[in-house]
Scaffold this motif. Structure first.
Motif, PDB file in Angstrom:
ATOM      1  N   SER A 145       0.654  -1.212   0.117  1.00 36.57           N
ATOM      2  CA  SER A 145       0.085   0.082  -0.140  1.00 36.57           C
ATOM      3  C   SER A 145       0.966   1.157  -0.064  1.00 36.57           C
ATOM      4  N   ILE A 146       0.379   2.252  -0.580  1.00 37.66           N
ATOM      5  CA  ILE A 146       1.038   3.748  -0.032  1.00 37.66           C
ATOM      6  C   ILE A 146       1.206   3.971   1.128  1.00 37.66           C
ATOM      7  N   ASN A 147       0.332   3.378   2.067  1.00 36.86           N
ATOM      8  CA  ASN A 147       0.454   3.615   3.583  1.00 36.86           C
ATOM      9  C   ASN A 147       1.832   2.801   3.972  1.00 36.86           C
ATOM     10  N   SER A 148       2.338   1.967   3.272  1.00 36.38           N
ATOM     11  CA  SER A 148       3.504   1.461   3.729  1.00 36.38           C
ATOM     12  C   SER A 148       4.612   2.636   3.752  1.00 36.38           C
ATOM     13  N   ILE A 149       4.573   3.560   3.273  1.00 37.52           N
ATOM     14  CA  ILE A 149       5.390   4.753   3.289  1.00 37.52           C
ATOM     15  C   ILE A 149       4.995   6.054   3.768  1.00 37.52           C
ATOM     16  N   ASN A 163      -0.093   0.634   8.490  1.00 38.79           N
ATOM     17  CA  ASN A 163       1.088   0.982   8.100  1.00 38.79           C
ATOM     18  C   ASN A 163       2.137   0.128   8.365  1.00 38.79           C
ATOM     19  N   ALA A 164       2.246  -0.447   9.501  1.00 40.80           N
ATOM     20  CA  ALA A 164       3.295  -1.313   9.950  1.00 40.80           C
ATOM     21  C   ALA A 164       3.361  -2.627   8.896  1.00 40.80           C
ATOM     22  N   SER A 165       1.959  -3.165   8.980  1.00 47.14           N
ATOM     23  CA  SER A 165       1.914  -4.399   8.137  1.00 47.14           C
ATOM     24  C   SER A 165       2.037  -4.339   6.575  1.00 47.14           C
ATOM     25  N   LYS A 166       1.915  -3.064   6.107  1.00 44.84           N
ATOM     26  CA  LYS A 166       1.847  -2.932   4.458  1.00 44.84           C
ATOM     27  C   LYS A 166       3.358  -2.738   4.523  1.00 44.84           C
ATOM     28  N   VAL A 187       9.076 -12.176  -7.286  1.00 43.15           N
ATOM     29  CA  VAL A 187       8.376 -11.819  -6.409  1.00 43.15           C
ATOM     30  C   VAL A 187       8.442 -10.439  -6.164  1.00 43.15           C
ATOM     31  N   ASN A 188       7.260  -9.784  -6.527  1.00 45.98           N
ATOM     32  CA  ASN A 188       6.893  -8.391  -6.469  1.00 45.98           C
ATOM     33  C   ASN A 188       5.882  -7.871  -5.779  1.00 45.98           C
ATOM     34  N   ALA A 189       5.543  -6.473  -5.629  1.00 47.64           N
ATOM     35  CA  ALA A 189       4.483  -5.982  -4.672  1.00 47.64           C
ATOM     36  C   ALA A 189       3.980  -4.871  -5.625  1.00 47.64           C
ATOM     37  N   VAL A 190       2.608  -4.617  -5.393  1.00 51.43           N
ATOM     38  CA  VAL A 190       1.949  -3.255  -5.696  1.00 51.43           C
ATOM     39  C   VAL A 190       1.476  -2.674  -4.729  1.00 51.43           C
ATOM     40  N   GLY A 191       1.811  -1.330  -4.706  1.00 56.23           N
ATOM     41  CA  GLY A 191       1.311  -0.400  -3.555  1.00 56.23           C
ATOM     42  C   GLY A 191       0.238   0.474  -4.021  1.00 56.23           C
ATOM     43  N   PRO A 192      -1.041   0.189  -3.955  1.00 54.99           N
ATOM     44  CA  PRO A 192      -1.962   0.967  -4.335  1.00 54.99           C
ATOM     45  C   PRO A 192      -2.301   2.279  -3.609  1.00 54.99           C
TER      46      PRO A 192
END
Length: 258
Positions: A145-149, A163-166, A187-192
């Motif tokens: 997620s964008i909430n990871s940053i 926030n913490a989990s993402k 292995v990649n991720a998307v951050g909506p």
């Protein structure tokens, strides 16, 4: 024109497929030719989506699964392998967004957020990756997620466990990419950014003030539209991204650059 995201002959597993971004991604996989296994806790909603996908000529399997419970995950993946014979793509999409800061959350809420958003990816990947290793091929996409940053200043939208989990999802993505690349697995991720979904429909999208403020900040001047995450997911799930691993692509209208 060549279709670089062609998924004909592939089998995709989507967790959190009973609605929102997961259901949209499952439809997108099927449209590109993949057969799809749909995993979530709400079996009746999965069955409806499976019927919709079957009507397009693709195979679909609805499997009830609690991603935070290893026994449930193990049974679900066994059922998928028994039905399709393989797993080529895994979209770890199941997630929850629990509102509250560290001074407000109870331990049970914190554990639920971490269990579904992080432990769920660990468990499903744990039981899928051995099959990918056996086939020397795999495409794993994790939903961060964008909430990871980025956090939220408004008390109404504070979600510290989210926030913490993402952020943990991004770290796990990098670690997995390093370990399993030698087996032909990316292995990649998307951050909506802000998408309307079951998580946001009753909170963020009901606040005109928030939407106006968000749109002023974001370079594209609006929240995301339905389906706008699918392009990044399909790209990372296909051979178009064959030399990309360990990355997080933010699909956020430019929010992460301002």
């Amino acid at each position: 024109m060549e279709n670089y995201c062609d998924l004909k002959g592939k089998v995709a597993v989507v967790t959190g497929a009973s609605g929102g971004l997961g259901a949209d991604a499952a439809r997108a996989y099927a449209k590109q030719g993949a057969d799809v296994a749909l995993l979530a806790r709400r079996k009746e909603r999965l069955e409806a989506l499976a019927e919709e996908i079957r009507s397009t000529g693709r195979r679909a399997l609805a499997v009830q699964c609690d991603v935070a419970n290893e026994e449930s995950v193990e049974k679900a993946i066994e059922e998928v392998i028994g039905y399709f014979g393989k797993i080529d793509i895994l979209l770890n999409n199941a997630g929850v967004a629990i509102r509250g800061g560290v001074c407000d959350l109870c331990v049970e809420e914190w554990d639920m957020g971490m269990d579904v958003n992080v432990k769920g990816i660990f468990l499903v990947s744990k039981h899928v990756i051995p099959h990918m290793i056996e086939n020397k091929y795999g495409k794993i996409v994790n939903t961060s997620s964008i909430n990871s940053i980025a956090g939220d200043k408004d008390d109404m939208f504070i979600r510290h466990v989210y926030n913490a989990s993402k952020a943990a999802v991004r770290g796990l993505t990098m670690g997995m990419a390093c370990s399993y690349g030698k087996y032909g697995i990316t292995v990649n991720a998307v951050g909506p950014g802000l998408f309307e979904s079951e998580m946001t429909a009753d909170t963020l999208f009901k606040s005109d003030e928030f939407l106006k403020a968000y749109s002023r900040i974001v370079p594209l001047n609006r929240p995301a539209r339905k389906g706008e995450l699918n392009g990044a997911i399909l790209f990372l799930s296909s051979d178009a991204s064959s030399y990309i691993t360990g990355q997080t692509i933010f699909v956020d209208g430019g929010f992460s650059i301002v």
